[in-house]
Design a protein around this motif. Structure first.
Motif, PDB file in Angstrom:
ATOM      1  N   PHE A 209       1.618   5.859  -7.652  1.00  0.00           N
ATOM      2  CA  PHE A 209       0.642   6.057  -8.223  1.00  0.00           C
ATOM      3  C   PHE A 209       0.683   7.486  -8.955  1.00  0.00           C
ATOM      4  O   PHE A 209       1.344   8.451  -8.318  1.00  0.00           O
ATOM      5  CB  PHE A 209      -0.711   6.406  -7.135  1.00  0.00           C
ATOM      6  CG  PHE A 209      -1.907   6.239  -7.686  1.00  0.00           C
ATOM      7  CD1 PHE A 209      -2.482   5.165  -8.276  1.00  0.00           C
ATOM      8  CD2 PHE A 209      -2.662   7.603  -7.810  1.00  0.00           C
ATOM      9  CE1 PHE A 209      -3.798   5.112  -8.894  1.00  0.00           C
ATOM     10  CE2 PHE A 209      -3.943   7.661  -8.421  1.00  0.00           C
ATOM     11  CZ  PHE A 209      -4.593   6.322  -9.005  1.00  0.00           C
TER      12      PHE A 209
ATOM     13  N   THR B 185       1.204   3.922  -3.131  1.00  0.00           N
ATOM     14  CA  THR B 185       0.924   5.324  -3.009  1.00  0.00           C
ATOM     15  C   THR B 185       2.144   6.381  -3.629  1.00  0.00           C
ATOM     16  O   THR B 185       1.900   7.057  -4.315  1.00  0.00           O
ATOM     17  CB  THR B 185       0.676   5.813  -1.476  1.00  0.00           C
ATOM     18  OG1 THR B 185      -0.100   4.894  -0.842  1.00  0.00           O
ATOM     19  CG2 THR B 185       0.260   7.386  -1.352  1.00  0.00           C
TER      20      THR B 185
ATOM     21  N   ALA C 287      -8.378   0.114  -2.210  1.00  0.00           N
ATOM     22  CA  ALA C 287      -8.819  -0.643  -3.267  1.00  0.00           C
ATOM     23  C   ALA C 287      -7.526  -1.458  -3.713  1.00  0.00           C
ATOM     24  O   ALA C 287      -7.826  -2.616  -4.174  1.00  0.00           O
ATOM     25  CB  ALA C 287      -9.158   0.170  -4.454  1.00  0.00           C
ATOM     26  N   PHE C 288      -6.452  -0.957  -3.759  1.00  0.00           N
ATOM     27  CA  PHE C 288      -5.268  -1.644  -4.063  1.00  0.00           C
ATOM     28  C   PHE C 288      -5.042  -2.880  -3.198  1.00  0.00           C
ATOM     29  O   PHE C 288      -4.677  -4.083  -3.766  1.00  0.00           O
ATOM     30  CB  PHE C 288      -4.001  -0.426  -3.936  1.00  0.00           C
ATOM     31  CG  PHE C 288      -2.757  -1.235  -4.360  1.00  0.00           C
ATOM     32  CD1 PHE C 288      -2.678  -1.603  -5.447  1.00  0.00           C
ATOM     33  CD2 PHE C 288      -1.811  -1.673  -3.488  1.00  0.00           C
ATOM     34  CE1 PHE C 288      -1.258  -2.105  -6.054  1.00  0.00           C
ATOM     35  CE2 PHE C 288      -0.430  -2.419  -3.713  1.00  0.00           C
ATOM     36  CZ  PHE C 288      -0.407  -2.721  -4.993  1.00  0.00           C
TER      37      PHE C 288
ATOM     38  N   GLU D  54       0.770  -1.216   0.066  1.00  0.00           N
ATOM     39  CA  GLU D  54       0.018  -0.127  -0.064  1.00  0.00           C
ATOM     40  C   GLU D  54       0.838   1.141  -0.039  1.00  0.00           C
ATOM     41  O   GLU D  54       0.482   2.147  -0.719  1.00  0.00           O
ATOM     42  CB  GLU D  54      -0.891  -0.043   1.043  1.00  0.00           C
ATOM     43  CG  GLU D  54      -2.093  -0.901   1.050  1.00  0.00           C
ATOM     44  CD  GLU D  54      -3.108  -0.675   2.103  1.00  0.00           C
ATOM     45  OE1 GLU D  54      -3.915  -1.504   2.433  1.00  0.00           O
ATOM     46  OE2 GLU D  54      -2.716  -0.055   3.222  1.00  0.00           O
TER      47      GLU D  54
ATOM     48  N   ALA E 248      -6.431   7.758  -1.696  1.00  0.00           N
ATOM     49  CA  ALA E 248      -8.111   7.483  -1.804  1.00  0.00           C
ATOM     50  C   ALA E 248      -8.195   6.048  -2.368  1.00  0.00           C
ATOM     51  O   ALA E 248      -9.028   5.339  -2.044  1.00  0.00           O
ATOM     52  CB  ALA E 248      -8.740   8.404  -2.612  1.00  0.00           C
ATOM     53  N   TYR E 249      -7.128   5.515  -3.180  1.00  0.00           N
ATOM     54  CA  TYR E 249      -7.211   4.408  -3.671  1.00  0.00           C
ATOM     55  C   TYR E 249      -6.394   3.276  -2.961  1.00  0.00           C
ATOM     56  O   TYR E 249      -6.491   2.006  -3.357  1.00  0.00           O
ATOM     57  CB  TYR E 249      -6.636   4.347  -5.232  1.00  0.00           C
ATOM     58  CG  TYR E 249      -7.377   5.280  -6.265  1.00  0.00           C
ATOM     59  CD1 TYR E 249      -8.540   4.655  -6.607  1.00  0.00           C
ATOM     60  CD2 TYR E 249      -6.919   6.404  -6.720  1.00  0.00           C
ATOM     61  CE1 TYR E 249      -9.263   5.338  -7.313  1.00  0.00           C
ATOM     62  CE2 TYR E 249      -7.852   7.047  -7.620  1.00  0.00           C
ATOM     63  CZ  TYR E 249      -9.035   6.396  -7.881  1.00  0.00           C
ATOM     64  OH  TYR E 249      -9.848   7.095  -8.849  1.00  0.00           O
ATOM     65  N   THR E 250      -5.787   3.535  -1.760  1.00  0.00           N
ATOM     66  CA  THR E 250      -4.911   2.831  -1.272  1.00  0.00           C
ATOM     67  C   THR E 250      -5.675   1.259  -0.831  1.00  0.00           C
ATOM     68  O   THR E 250      -5.201   0.200  -1.141  1.00  0.00           O
ATOM     69  CB  THR E 250      -4.404   3.179  -0.004  1.00  0.00           C
ATOM     70  OG1 THR E 250      -3.913   4.478  -0.109  1.00  0.00           O
ATOM     71  CG2 THR E 250      -3.320   2.529   0.652  1.00  0.00           C
TER      72      THR E 250
ATOM     73  N   ARG F 210      -4.487  11.811  -5.426  1.00  0.00           N
ATOM     74  CA  ARG F 210      -5.493  10.889  -5.171  1.00  0.00           C
ATOM     75  C   ARG F 210      -4.926   9.678  -4.705  1.00  0.00           C
ATOM     76  O   ARG F 210      -5.745   8.532  -4.498  1.00  0.00           O
ATOM     77  CB  ARG F 210      -6.337  11.000  -6.560  1.00  0.00           C
ATOM     78  CG  ARG F 210      -6.998  12.059  -6.890  1.00  0.00           C
ATOM     79  CD  ARG F 210      -8.257  11.799  -8.070  1.00  0.00           C
ATOM     80  NE  ARG F 210      -7.410  11.517  -9.293  1.00  0.00           N
ATOM     81  CZ  ARG F 210      -7.819  11.238 -10.613  1.00  0.00           C
ATOM     82  NH1 ARG F 210      -8.990  11.031 -10.525  1.00  0.00           N
ATOM     83  NH2 ARG F 210      -7.365  10.865 -11.425  1.00  0.00           N
TER      84      ARG F 210
END
Lengths: 301, 251
Positions: free
Chosen positions: A263, A260, A275-276, A256, A271-273, A268
């Motif tokens: 990315f 980050t 989901a990853f 994670e 915010a996707y951490t 952003r």
């Protein structure tokens, strides 16, 4: 993206990973004995954080002893919760125990979270640092609290592994997870180990909460994400494998952190951490359906 | 040993046991059996007659709805399985009840769980088990799940002997075991009786079972259809099989 940023993310990822591992290993321990996924585990972690906070602020206890007090308190609270809510599931009167267990822990999670809002208030609280200040590694700056959380987490994990593999109580815990019937045959009372496993798992979560508090501060809903992360980690590491969830926890935190860093849009990335994390899980499950270190597990008896 | 002196004394008496897994359905419908010190008593019967259930009830895994279980006169009904070792009852289930992911040595140490506070005693018991079953000493460090079926049985028996039980409840000890090994297992069972233990053996392998049994119970649909000493049945195995087949036809 600079190398420094990458290293910082890797270091942060490692610390978060160790905290994840502390939480997830408790979920694994509880699952391996009770055959119930504890969806309230993140909320026990939250309670542990608050407990340490109040021990520090109300009684003036230094942070490290406060962490141990919090672990002992959560150990006790968890045993009471287990006796009240989960022991009845093991009576012969209950059919479909797994399903009820799931619902009970979900309910417990909501209950604890809302009690926390009433008791502690909705605003974030921050306890004092374990060790204030920062460390410089060349151009890198890491706060002492992160270093402390990482090292204390490693020590606790090693202590757990020692307990599981080298002490008769740890071996008995492992034995109950492998066969409740065989455990009873040698004279171990499997039901006592239900409470015990729940208590040990909660104590580790409490330590994680106390360690993370000075870094991210405390909030009543801080357990929501760890609940999901812990579940992801437990499946990733293989249901019931203690070592698997330790390794998977650290790996997930690390990936994670690096995700980050890599990315493309830094604003952003955070915010996707989460989901990853789930993406990693899906990819692993395609190739290893039992997780990384899955033992064949037994259903709840 | 004192136990040998008491050979032939009733050790276990179970009277009129009624039990089942689901409410309203009785698997055992009033079963009475006894076990004597120094004797192997064998429970035979077709599949689904409640033989294994009988052992589960005796060991406390399944509560009896009614009836009485006594061990040397003391009430046994209602005791939990984890108390049975202390009370003098050992149970060998159909699949060896070992901890497959733990080493042979840890399996043995857990067998002495009762004495966990006394380090010296645990070591002594483990040592004695290894002496008695050399194969276990040899494979001490190996995971128990990697042992062969016969070795797992030896581990299980070694472990149960640590409690110095007076009664062995044994369920299908040679199911799925190669013939050469099953000879060894029946030898072990015979030895147990020779040491003065009472053995209640549930078996499908009637020929082998009759070779070591002193007394036989034939079960049919939750009741004991007939019983008698080996002499009664031994010469007339074919009649027994015929009766057995008749019994399965009924169930």
């Amino acid at each position: 993206m600079s190398w420094d940023y990458l290293f910082i993310q890797a270091a942060n990822g490692a610390v978060i990973g160790i905290i994840y591992a502390l939480i997830a290993v408790g979920v694994t321990l509880i699952f391996s004995i009770l055959k119930i996924v504890n969806f309230a585990h993140g909320d026990l972690y939250m309670l542990g954080g608050y407990c340490a906070y109040y021990v520090i602020t109300l009684f003036g206890v230094p942070p490290l002893p406060a962490m141990f007090v919090s672990m002992a308190a959560l150990f006790t609270i968890a045993i009471i919760l287990e006796r009240l809510l989960l022991t009845p599931l093991y009576s012969d009167a209950t059919e479909r125990k797994d399903e009820y267990g799931l619902i009970v822990t979900f309910g417990l999670a909501f209950f604890l979270r809302n009690i926390a809002i009433i008791a502690f208030g909705p605003f974030p609280l921050k306890p004092p640092s374990f060790i204030s200040g920062v460390q410089h590694f060349g151009n890198l700056i890491v706060t002492n609290d992160r270093l402390f959380a990482g090292s204390a987490g490693i020590v606790l994990i090693l202590a757990l592994l020692y307990f599981m593999h080298r002490t008769i109580w740890g071996q008995a815990l492992d034995a109950v997870s492998q066969s409740r019937e065989a455990a009873a045959i040698v004279g171990i009372n499997p039901r006592r180990f239900n409470s015990f496993a729940f208590g040990v798992g909660a104590a580790l979560a409490a330590a994680a909460g106390a360690l993370i508090a000075p870094i991210f501060s405390l909030a009543p809903d801080m357990g929501v994400l760890p609940n999901i992360q812990a579940y992801v980690i437990v499946i990733l590491g293989g249901m019931g494998s203690v070592l698997g969830s330790i390794i998977a926890g650290i790996a997930l935190g690390e990936s994670e952190g690096l995700f980050t860093a890599f990315f493309p849009d830094p604003t952003r990335a955070l915010a996707y951490t989460n989901a990853f994390g789930v993406l990693v899980l899906m990819i692993v499950l395609i190739f290893r359906p039992n997780g990384l270190f899955g033992r064949r597990h037994l259903r709840m008896e | 040993m004192a136990q040998q002196a008491e050979k032939g004394a009733p050790c276990l008496t179970a009277r009129e046991l009624v039990a089942g897994y689901l409410s309203g359905i009785d698997i055992l419908r009033g079963v009475s059996v006894e076990a004597m010190r120094g004797e192997v008593r064998c429970v035979l019967g077709p599949n689904g007659t409640g033989k294994s259930t009988l052992l589960k009830v005796l060991f406390g895994f399944l509560p009896a709805r009614s009836g009485d279980i006594r061990l040397d006169g003391r009430a046994l009904r209602g005791a939990a399985p984890h108390e049975m070792g202390r009370l003098g009852v050992a149970y060998l289930s159909q699949r060896p009840s070992i901890f497959p992911h733990l080493s042979v040595e840890v399996n043995l140490r857990l067998g002495a769980w009762r004495y966990r506070g006394e380090r010296g005693r645990v070591g002594e018991l483990v040592g004695r088990a290894c002496e008695q079953f050399p194969i276990l000493a040899e494979k001490r460090r190996q995971a128990a799940g990697t042992l062969s079926g016969g070795q797992q049985r030896q581990l299980e028996i070694a472990r149960s002997l640590m409690h110095d039980p007076v009664l062995f409840l044994i369920d299908e000890p040679t199911a799925g075991v190669e013939p050469r090994v099953s000879v060894l297992i029946y030898e072990l069972i015979k030895d147990l009786a020779a040491q003065g233990k009472a053995v209640l053996l549930v078996d499908q392998n009637i020929k082998r079972a009759l070779e070591i049994a002193d007394y036989v119970y034939v079960m049919r649909t939750g009741t004991v259809l007939s019983e008698g000493s080996r002499e009664v049945f031994g010469g007339d195995t074919e009649a027994l099989v015929a009766r057995w087949l008749y019994a399965s036809g009924q169930s």
